[in-house]
Design a protein around this motif. Structure first.
Motif, PDB file in Angstrom:
ATOM      1  N   HIS A  86      18.167  23.205  17.984  1.00  0.00           N
ATOM      2  CA  HIS A  86      17.608  22.663  19.220  1.00  0.00           C
ATOM      3  C   HIS A  86      16.781  21.407  18.988  1.00  0.00           C
ATOM      4  CE1 HIS A  86      14.000  25.292  18.297  1.00  0.00           C
ATOM      5  NE2 HIS A  86      13.393  24.200  18.715  1.00  0.00           N
ATOM      6  N   ASP A  89      20.705  16.708  18.823  1.00  0.00           N
ATOM      7  CA  ASP A  89      21.586  16.698  19.990  1.00  0.00           C
ATOM      8  C   ASP A  89      23.001  17.162  19.706  1.00  0.00           C
ATOM      9  OD1 ASP A  89      19.665  15.779  21.798  1.00  0.00           O
ATOM     10  OD2 ASP A  89      19.961  13.714  21.152  1.00  0.00           O
ATOM     11  N   ARG A  90      23.541  16.773  18.541  1.00  0.00           N
ATOM     12  CA  ARG A  90      24.967  17.014  18.306  1.00  0.00           C
ATOM     13  C   ARG A  90      25.289  16.788  16.841  1.00  0.00           C
ATOM     14  NH1 ARG A  90      27.140  12.159  17.386  1.00  0.00           N
ATOM     15  NH2 ARG A  90      25.972  10.323  18.072  1.00  0.00           N
ATOM     16  N   THR A  91      26.527  17.118  16.473  1.00  0.00           N
ATOM     17  CA  THR A  91      27.038  16.809  15.138  1.00  0.00           C
ATOM     18  C   THR A  91      27.614  15.400  15.138  1.00  0.00           C
ATOM     19  OG1 THR A  91      27.553  19.119  14.606  1.00  0.00           O
ATOM     20  CG2 THR A  91      28.804  17.426  13.430  1.00  0.00           C
ATOM     21  N   GLY A  92      27.311  14.645  14.095  1.00  0.00           N
ATOM     22  CA  GLY A  92      27.886  13.309  13.990  1.00  0.00           C
ATOM     23  C   GLY A  92      26.959  12.344  13.269  1.00  0.00           C
ATOM     24  N   ASP A  94      24.188   9.747  12.577  1.00  0.00           N
ATOM     25  CA  ASP A  94      22.905   9.579  13.252  1.00  0.00           C
ATOM     26  C   ASP A  94      21.925   8.917  12.286  1.00  0.00           C
ATOM     27  OD1 ASP A  94      20.421   9.819  14.507  1.00  0.00           O
ATOM     28  OD2 ASP A  94      20.942  11.720  15.440  1.00  0.00           O
ATOM     29  N   TYR A 120      24.424  17.684  11.278  1.00  0.00           N
ATOM     30  CA  TYR A 120      25.374  18.771  11.524  1.00  0.00           C
ATOM     31  C   TYR A 120      24.637  19.852  12.303  1.00  0.00           C
ATOM     32  CZ  TYR A 120      28.845  22.440  10.861  1.00  0.00           C
ATOM     33  OH  TYR A 120      29.781  23.433  11.080  1.00  0.00           O
ATOM     34  N   ARG A 121      25.126  20.138  13.494  1.00  0.00           N
ATOM     35  CA  ARG A 121      24.499  21.132  14.370  1.00  0.00           C
ATOM     36  C   ARG A 121      25.348  22.392  14.392  1.00  0.00           C
ATOM     37  NH1 ARG A 121      24.138  22.029  20.300  1.00  0.00           N
ATOM     38  NH2 ARG A 121      21.955  22.221  20.904  1.00  0.00           N
ATOM     39  N   PRO A 123      27.750  25.110  15.087  1.00  0.00           N
ATOM     40  CA  PRO A 123      28.761  25.159  16.146  1.00  0.00           C
ATOM     41  C   PRO A 123      28.673  26.403  17.020  1.00  0.00           C
ATOM     42  CG  PRO A 123      29.756  25.706  14.040  1.00  0.00           C
ATOM     43  CD  PRO A 123      28.353  25.243  13.748  1.00  0.00           C
ATOM     44  N   ASP A 126      25.299  27.313  20.847  1.00  0.00           N
ATOM     45  CA  ASP A 126      25.371  27.422  22.304  1.00  0.00           C
ATOM     46  C   ASP A 126      26.143  28.656  22.787  1.00  0.00           C
ATOM     47  OD1 ASP A 126      23.937  25.056  22.740  1.00  0.00           O
ATOM     48  OD2 ASP A 126      25.738  23.853  22.439  1.00  0.00           O
ATOM     49  N   ALA A 133      20.406  23.550  11.879  1.00  0.00           N
ATOM     50  CA  ALA A 133      21.086  22.263  11.775  1.00  0.00           C
ATOM     51  C   ALA A 133      20.731  21.624  10.440  1.00  0.00           C
ATOM     52  CB  ALA A 133      20.677  21.341  12.926  1.00  0.00           C
TER      53      ALA A 133
END
Length: 275
Positions: A86, A89-92, A94, A120-121, A123, A126, A133
């Motif tokens: 949390h 924001d996301r995987t990718g 940054d 890396y968040r 998967p 959610d 992460a």
């Protein structure tokens, strides 16, 4: 707790408080801890710090990391920081995050500061849970110990230590100096029986800790993503949890909730090899 612990709004300590602060000011001490949401709902961004604790000594917990989005973390490898899902924001790719390491005083000019290159968040965060992460750093951090993970549930008991630069009172301010506190294990049944958001506790993914009846000691806003740790049988520090969420800070009948690291240790290790 950092972005997972706040007054019942969402299950993340790092929700609105942290995100708005980052977007508006990119302030290093922005708050970030989220409050608990439903079992399948992700936490939001309001952080929490250590309540009822004391200042940590320089070098006492060398693997502690402060993340520029207002969360905490622990050095997992020389180039990877483990934090809460949390808190990102996301995987990718940054490059927006700065990790501060090697100091208890965030104003210390000797601090090691390294930018991120990739995030890396989890998967499953959610859906079925897993508030963790990984943040990959632009270069390896030399000379700072890493914090090993518990790979089995054997250490999910007894007393734990929690540390962070978060609030020392609910709705307070982020701290300049690293704070620490001890909190006892709370079994799943007792934790769920506190009602409210705790009804949705995920026993296989989360672990509770705190003084249930009296409160008074807890992680708080701004502590999200930081480690919950204890000594193993060899008297070495080992990470058993990740600060995730809670209702308020240090309230009676509102223990802190942490990601159960042993459940996700294999997934964390696998992800770290890929990034």
């Amino acid at each position: 707790m950092d972005t997972g612990r706040t007054i019942p709004l969402t299950r993340r300590w790092i929700s609105l408080l942290t995100r708005s602060a980052v977007a508006a000011a990119a302030c290093l001490t922005a708050a970030s801890l989220a409050t608990p949401a439903a079992a399948a709902s992700p936490p939001s961004a309001n952080g929490t710090a250590v309540v009822g604790g004391s200042r940590a000594s320089q070098g006492e917990f060398p693997w502690m990391v402060r993340i520029s989005d207002g969360c905490g973390g622990a050095l997992y490898t020389e180039r990877i920081v483990l934090t809460a899902a949390h808190c990102v924001d996301r995987t990718g790719k940054d490059t927006s995050i700065t990790a501060t390491l090697g100091v208890v005083d965030l104003h210390d000019s000797s601090a090691t500061k390294v930018r991120s290159t990739y995030v890396y968040r989890s998967p499953t965060y959610d859906t079925t849970g897993g508030d963790w992460a990984l943040i990959k750093l632009a270069r390896p951090v030399r000379g700072i110990p890493t914090l090993p993970l518990a790979t089995a549930a054997d250490y999910n008991k007894g007393k734990f230590t929690v540390a962070g630069w978060g609030y020392t009172v609910e709705d307070g301010n982020q701290q300049r100096y690293l704070q620490k506190a001890e909190v006892p294990f709370v079994d799943d049944q007792t934790c769920r029986s506190q009602g409210g958001e705790y009804d949705g506790l995920q026993p296989d993914a989360e672990i509770c800790a705190g003084y249930v009846d009296e409160g008074g000691v807890d992680s708080c806003q701004g502590d999200s993503g930081g480690p919950l740790f204890r000594r193993d049988d060899a008297d070495q520090w080992i990470q058993v949890g990740i600060t995730s969420w809670g209702t308020g800070c240090a309230r009676p009948h509102a223990p802190g909730v942490y990601t159960e690291v042993s459940t996700f240790a294999a997934d964390i290790a696998a992800a770290a090899k890929k990034i």
